[in-house]
Design an enzyme around this catalytic site. Structure first.
Site, short mmCIF file in Angstrom:
data_model
loop_
_atom_site.label_atom_id
_atom_site.label_comp_id
_atom_site.label_asym_id
_atom_site.label_seq_id
_atom_site.Cartn_x
_atom_site.Cartn_y
_atom_site.Cartn_z
N THR A 244 -10.56 -8.09 -19.02
CA THR A 244 -9.64 -9.28 -19.01
C THR A 244 -9.65 -9.45 -20.61
O THR A 244 -10.05 -8.48 -21.47
CB THR A 244 -10.51 -10.56 -18.61
OG1 THR A 244 -11.43 -10.72 -19.50
CG2 THR A 244 -11.17 -10.26 -17.23
N TYR B 222 -25.27 -15.48 -25.82
CA TYR B 222 -24.42 -15.24 -24.76
C TYR B 222 -25.48 -15.03 -23.60
O TYR B 222 -25.29 -15.54 -22.47
CB TYR B 222 -23.40 -14.03 -24.93
CG TYR B 222 -22.59 -14.04 -23.62
CD1 TYR B 222 -21.49 -14.73 -23.62
CD2 TYR B 222 -22.81 -12.84 -22.69
CE1 TYR B 222 -20.60 -14.52 -22.32
CE2 TYR B 222 -21.96 -12.95 -21.61
CZ TYR B 222 -20.74 -13.60 -21.64
OH TYR B 222 -20.02 -13.35 -20.53
N ASP C 60 -12.28 -30.17 -21.66
CA ASP C 60 -13.69 -29.53 -22.39
C ASP C 60 -14.58 -29.50 -21.24
O ASP C 60 -15.49 -30.66 -20.94
CB ASP C 60 -14.02 -30.23 -23.75
CG ASP C 60 -15.16 -29.80 -24.14
OD1 ASP C 60 -15.74 -28.58 -23.63
OD2 ASP C 60 -15.55 -30.03 -25.30
N VAL C 61 -15.06 -28.48 -20.70
CA VAL C 61 -16.17 -28.58 -19.56
C VAL C 61 -17.39 -28.91 -20.06
O VAL C 61 -18.62 -29.10 -19.40
CB VAL C 61 -16.15 -27.24 -18.89
CG1 VAL C 61 -14.93 -26.72 -17.95
CG2 VAL C 61 -16.64 -26.01 -19.87
N LYS D 193 -26.09 -17.25 -19.92
CA LYS D 193 -25.86 -16.53 -18.81
C LYS D 193 -27.17 -16.48 -17.96
O LYS D 193 -27.09 -16.82 -16.69
CB LYS D 193 -25.06 -15.16 -18.71
CG LYS D 193 -23.76 -15.21 -19.53
CD LYS D 193 -22.90 -16.28 -18.67
CE LYS D 193 -21.24 -16.08 -18.89
NZ LYS D 193 -20.56 -16.86 -18.20
#
Length: 235
Positions: A179, A144, A52-53, A148
């Site tokens: 993706t 989001y 888990d980053v 970012k």
């Protein structure tokens, strides 16, 4: 240019799929030994750890394992993340926190884990994946875009902090990318949106990976820079 093969070790978070998998593959093609950190296995990498980053201790332990198995980390690529669209009034505190924890926390945790060694050796490269939305924003993308955008702030500040000691920090801010992260019914795949792009199509994960590898492997003159592979969405 195709890059000069390196005997160094690279760590890529989010390496199990999408941009992360493409970045890992491109770095391997250029001669790097690549370790993948992800919640899922990254079988194409030379070493993989399920991490888990957002957990700083777990990332530090994984990087220590990478260095024990593959050698000193000369390149770190922070890709791990996720995407969701919600009106700002519907975003819960938990969703705000998780978005920041994964995206910004993931970058900071990876950077802190690799920087000690890089600074001791006087060399290294960190590349973060941000987003076109960090610059332009988007409807129902507030948490989001905020995460970012914070990545770009970290990149520019950290690059100023460590460039004089031989470590380069840069970012790639792609537009919507073809993706699995983008659902089939995503508005970013709609023909009306694609017609607004000068290239008329989404960029591919492999194309974003070329930008990542360029910053990691070739662009020794780039510090605090942001490349924008977005099919012309933001010019």
């Amino acid at each position: 240019m195709t890059g000069t093969p390196s005997a160094g070790t690279a760590v890529v978070t989010g390496a199990a799929s999408g941009i992360g998998a493409a970045a890992a593959a491109e770095l391997k093609r250029r001669g790097w030994s690549v370790a993948g950190l992800d919640l899922r296995p990254a079988p194409e990498c030379d070493y993989t750890a399920q991490v888990d980053v957002g957990d700083p201790d777990a990332v530090a332990a994984a990087v220590a394992q990478v260095q024990e198995r593959l050698g000193p980390v000369d390149c770190a690529v922070s890709v791990a993340g996720y995407y969701e669209m919600l009106p700002v009034s519907d975003i819960t505190e938990q969703q705000w926190t998780r978005m920041l924890r994964v995206h910004v926390g993931g970058l900071v945790n990876l950077s802190r884990a690799v920087l000690t060694g890089m600074l001791e050796r006087g060399t290294g490269s960190i590349v973060a994946v941000a987003s076109e939305l960090a610059v332009g924003g988007g409807s129902e993308d507030a948490h989001y875009a905020a995460a970012k955008g914070a990545i770009l702030g970290v990149v520019r500040s950290l690059s100023a902090e460590v460039a004089g000691r031989g470590v380069r920090v840069n970012a790639v801010a792609p537009g919507p990318t073809d993706t699995p992260l983008l659902a089939a019914d995503s508005p970013w795949r709609a023909p009306d949106y694609l017609r607004t792009l000068p290239l008329g199509r989404l960029v591919s994960a492999e194309e974003v990976a070329l930008c990542i590898a360029f910053l990691a492997d070739e662009a020794t003159f780039c510090v605090g820079e942001v490349l924008n592979p977005n099919a012309g969405a933001v010019i």
